[in-house]
Design a protein around this motif. Structure first.
Motif: not given
Length: 246
Positions: A28, A100, A19, A46, A62, A102, A44
């Protein structure tokens, strides 16, 4: 907008985790800078999860949204041309706009590596915890079997973990030997902060005889971090794979 899914590998030694953090080098952050360099867009990225500082990945996943027209098969080549050597994009795929990385993950596989040689193996020093003390692998396997299943893993997570629900489902733990290296491979539907590292550290304590295999259920039921073993160092842990429906 297109949604691009990446499979990435990285050596976590010189990263302060996945992160983004102000003024710190993160996975990231490096990916977002590389994408901006290629497209002029700030996006962004993820990730499927937030690996800690020093933790490695073979198959981190990601995704990001972009209006760029770069063909999907060219993304790995384009990104690798501008990314540092310790971060590599292995594959790219265009996916549904709603994907997504995550929230859509169904499971993860981690591997913890232990160097059991008398003297540290210089070639794995960044990727394995050196434990020269003799380990009883049979007892470690017995202890690991008690960790499989759906449990409250409060005893096996960082005491500062903010989540109230600490129940997780560990689907499999395998302990295998490769010469002087010992691999602890843990599969599950989700993990708490430091959970795999504390499990690995506890299994090493079992291997040393400090904890008996049949004490593991008591440790789990205690729901108290002080009952479990040490937290194994970050550099021995690798995120091997993230599983999805497809």
């Amino acid at each position: 907008m297109r949604n691009i899914r990446l499979i990435i590998s990285y050596d976590g030694t010189n990263f302060h985790g996945f992160q983004t953090q102000p003024k710190l080098r993160t996975v990231q952050g490096q990916l977002q800078e590389a994408i901006e360099q290629l497209t002029g867009e700030y996006v962004q990225v993820i990730g499927s999860g937030r690996t800690d500082a020093g933790v490695h990945a073979e198959g981190q996943v990601a995704n990001f949204h972009t209006s760029s027209k770069i063909p999907v098969d060219k993304w790995p080549h384009a990104l690798n041309a501008v990314l540092p050597d310790d971060l590599v994009v292995r594959a790219a795929r265009e996916v549904s706009p709603t994907f997504h990385a995550r929230f859509d993950a169904k499971g993860k596989i981690y591997r913890y590596q232990i160097d059991r040689s008398v003297f540290p193996d210089v070639f794995v020093r960044r990727y394995a915890w050196h434990v020269s003390y003799p380990l009883d692998v049979g007892k470690m396997a017995q202890a690991a079997s008690h960790m499989v299943g759906c449990h409250d893993f409060t005893s096996f997570c960082n005491a500062a973990t903010p989540l109230e629900d600490r129940r997780r489902h560990v689907t499999d733990i395998r302990i295998s030997e490769a010469g002087h290296l010992l691999h602890v491979t843990v599969s599950g539907k989700g993990f708490l902060w430091n959970m795999v590292r504390i499990m690995a550290g506890t299994l090493v304590d079992v291997g040393k005889g400090r904890i008996m295999p049949d004490e593991i259920p008591t440790i789990i039921h205690a729901q108290d971090r002080t009952y479990a073993g040490v937290t194994a160092p970050a550099h021995g842990l690798t995120l091997v794979q993230v599983e999805y429906e497809d």
